[in-house]
Scaffold this motif. Structure first.
Motif, PDB file in Angstrom:
ATOM      1  N   ARG A 119       1.121  -1.373   0.074  1.00  0.00           N
ATOM      2  CA  ARG A 119      -0.657  -0.573  -0.009  1.00  0.00           C
ATOM      3  C   ARG A 119       0.726   1.498   0.053  1.00  0.00           C
ATOM      4  N   ARG A 131       7.030   9.666   0.476  1.00  0.00           N
ATOM      5  CA  ARG A 131       5.928   9.074   0.165  1.00  0.00           C
ATOM      6  C   ARG A 131       6.473   7.762   0.349  1.00  0.00           C
ATOM      7  N   GLU A 140       1.615   7.158   8.268  1.00  0.00           N
ATOM      8  CA  GLU A 140       0.019   6.842   7.060  1.00  0.00           C
ATOM      9  C   GLU A 140       0.179   5.976   6.007  1.00  0.00           C
ATOM     10  N   LEU A 166      -2.721   4.500   2.796  1.00  0.00           N
ATOM     11  CA  LEU A 166      -3.457   5.015   1.996  1.00  0.00           C
ATOM     12  C   LEU A 166      -4.938   4.179   2.892  1.00  0.00           C
ATOM     13  N   LYS A 176       2.845   7.494   3.567  1.00  0.00           N
ATOM     14  CA  LYS A 176       3.636   8.769   3.762  1.00  0.00           C
ATOM     15  C   LYS A 176       4.863   8.196   5.278  1.00  0.00           C
TER      16      LYS A 176
END
Length: 117
Positions: free
Chosen positions: A26, A44, A72, A74, A29
């Motif tokens: 996935r 990213r 984080e 997505l 960040k």
């Protein structure tokens, strides 16, 4: 899907190898933790694998990864506090600052599965 700990643990096995890993591939960040916990800077990454303990990320080898940051994923609203364990070129292994909840891990895996099929 069981979230098993590998029971044949030897003292020399790193903690990140003890927990079962799941492929999720996935986008994510890396959110830098700055002065007074500001989170303005980010980069990213690709979250390749995840476990209750941590994750394996893929990051451009030309970018430096901070020792501590938030991750984080997505499609997932929560940010996960992480600590860098090791880096080998673009492969980054991180440990979560605390074990994530098994239900949260199931949710991450389900979101990844649903978006890939």
């Amino acid at each position: 899907m069981p979230l098993n700990i590998v029971r044949d643990t030897k003292p020399f096995i790193p903690h990140d190898e003890v927990f079962e890993k799941f492929d999720i591939d996935r986008p994510g960040k890396i959110i830098f933790v700055g002065h007074r916990l500001s989170t303005a800077q980010q980069m990213r990454c690709l979250v390749r694998k995840i476990s209750l303990y941590g994750a394996q990320l893929e990051v451009s080898p030309s970018l430096s990864v901070p020792k501590n940051f938030f991750l984080e994923i997505l499609g997932i609203r929560d940010e996960i506090g992480c600590t860098l364990i090791r880096r080998e070129e673009e492969k980054v292994t991180v440990g979560f600052n605390m074990l994530i909840d098994a239900d949260f891990l199931h949710h991450v895996i389900r979101v990844s599965f649903d978006s890939n099929h």
